[in-house]
Design a protein around this motif. Structure first.
Motif, mmCIF file in Angstrom:
data_model
loop_
_atom_site.group_PDB
_atom_site.id
_atom_site.type_symbol
_atom_site.label_atom_id
_atom_site.label_comp_id
_atom_site.label_asym_id
_atom_site.label_seq_id
_atom_site.Cartn_x
_atom_site.Cartn_y
_atom_site.Cartn_z
ATOM 1 N N ILE A 16 0.869 -1.223 0.194
ATOM 2 C CA ILE A 16 0.160 0.169 -0.087
ATOM 3 C C ILE A 16 0.813 1.131 -0.172
ATOM 4 O O ILE A 16 0.500 2.259 -0.548
ATOM 5 C CB ILE A 16 -1.032 -0.131 1.276
ATOM 6 N N SER A 105 -2.762 6.800 3.313
ATOM 7 C CA SER A 105 -2.932 5.646 2.682
ATOM 8 C C SER A 105 -3.737 4.402 3.158
ATOM 9 O O SER A 105 -3.935 3.701 2.701
ATOM 10 C CB SER A 105 -1.501 5.161 2.542
ATOM 11 N N ALA A 112 -9.298 2.882 -3.231
ATOM 12 C CA ALA A 112 -8.610 1.968 -2.351
ATOM 13 C C ALA A 112 -9.627 1.562 -0.861
ATOM 14 O O ALA A 112 -9.447 1.935 0.073
ATOM 15 C CB ALA A 112 -7.377 2.535 -1.684
ATOM 16 N N ALA A 115 -8.053 -0.371 1.853
ATOM 17 C CA ALA A 115 -6.895 0.282 2.650
ATOM 18 C C ALA A 115 -6.922 -0.034 4.203
ATOM 19 O O ALA A 115 -5.984 -0.405 4.938
ATOM 20 C CB ALA A 115 -6.463 1.649 2.421
ATOM 21 N N SER A 119 -5.647 -4.444 2.895
ATOM 22 C CA SER A 119 -6.184 -5.467 1.547
ATOM 23 C C SER A 119 -6.809 -6.814 1.929
ATOM 24 O O SER A 119 -6.481 -7.735 1.826
ATOM 25 C CB SER A 119 -4.745 -5.644 0.813
#
Length: 155
Positions: A16, A105, A112, A115, A119
């Motif tokens: 990530i 992130s 995403a 995130a 995952s």
């Protein structure tokens, strides 16, 4: 049956961060630093200066029958920025920008959505602690942030 979610979670966190556009110019390091410290901006996953371990883990039974376990763990990480100048304000600002990019992130977005679960390897992950260090030398200024990514998994 998995003994721990830690290996998969660390691999997912590395992936990530390496894919994050805001960290494109940052070296993402798996574990402790190597001898080559020429990169100006680095984030270490599974290492922090002075930390005795890469990950702290606790587990307990998730329900009666002992079929599943809850695992809580904290991954030691470190973001560092250095330059040949003596501008500590700039180094400190950049260190917090690196930390902000890590935090961003780990947040869910349309691009995403997994995130915050690294995952799908954990139920959730987020930043929970940080500590700033600053150094000046003849080689220039350095600012670093030790931080922790805390996770909960069901195994």
């Amino acid at each position: 049956m998995a003994t721990s979610a830690v290996p998969a979670a660390i691999d997912a966190l590395l992936a990530i961060l390496r894919a994050a556009p805001a960290l494109a110019e940052v070296r993402i390091v798996d574990g402790p630093p190597s001898v080559n410290l020429t990169e100006r901006h680095r984030i270490y996953v599974g290492w922090s200066p002075g930390a005795e371990q890469a990950v702290d883990i606790t587990q307990g039974f998730a329900s009666a029958g002992a079929r599943t376990r809850d695992e809580d763990f904290s991954i030691a990480c470190y973001a560092e920025t250095r330059a040949g100048d003596k501008d500590m304000t700039l180094r400190r600002t950049m260190a917090f920008q690196l930390l902000a990019a890590v935090e961003d992130s780990l947040r869910a977005t349309n691009d995403a959505p997994t995130a915050p679960t690294l995952s799908g390897t954990v139920q959730w992950a987020h930043l929970t602690a940080g500590s700033l260090v600053q150094e000046q030398s003849d080689a220039g200024a350095l600012a670093g942030l030790s931080f922790t990514v805390t996770c909960r998994a069901r195994i």
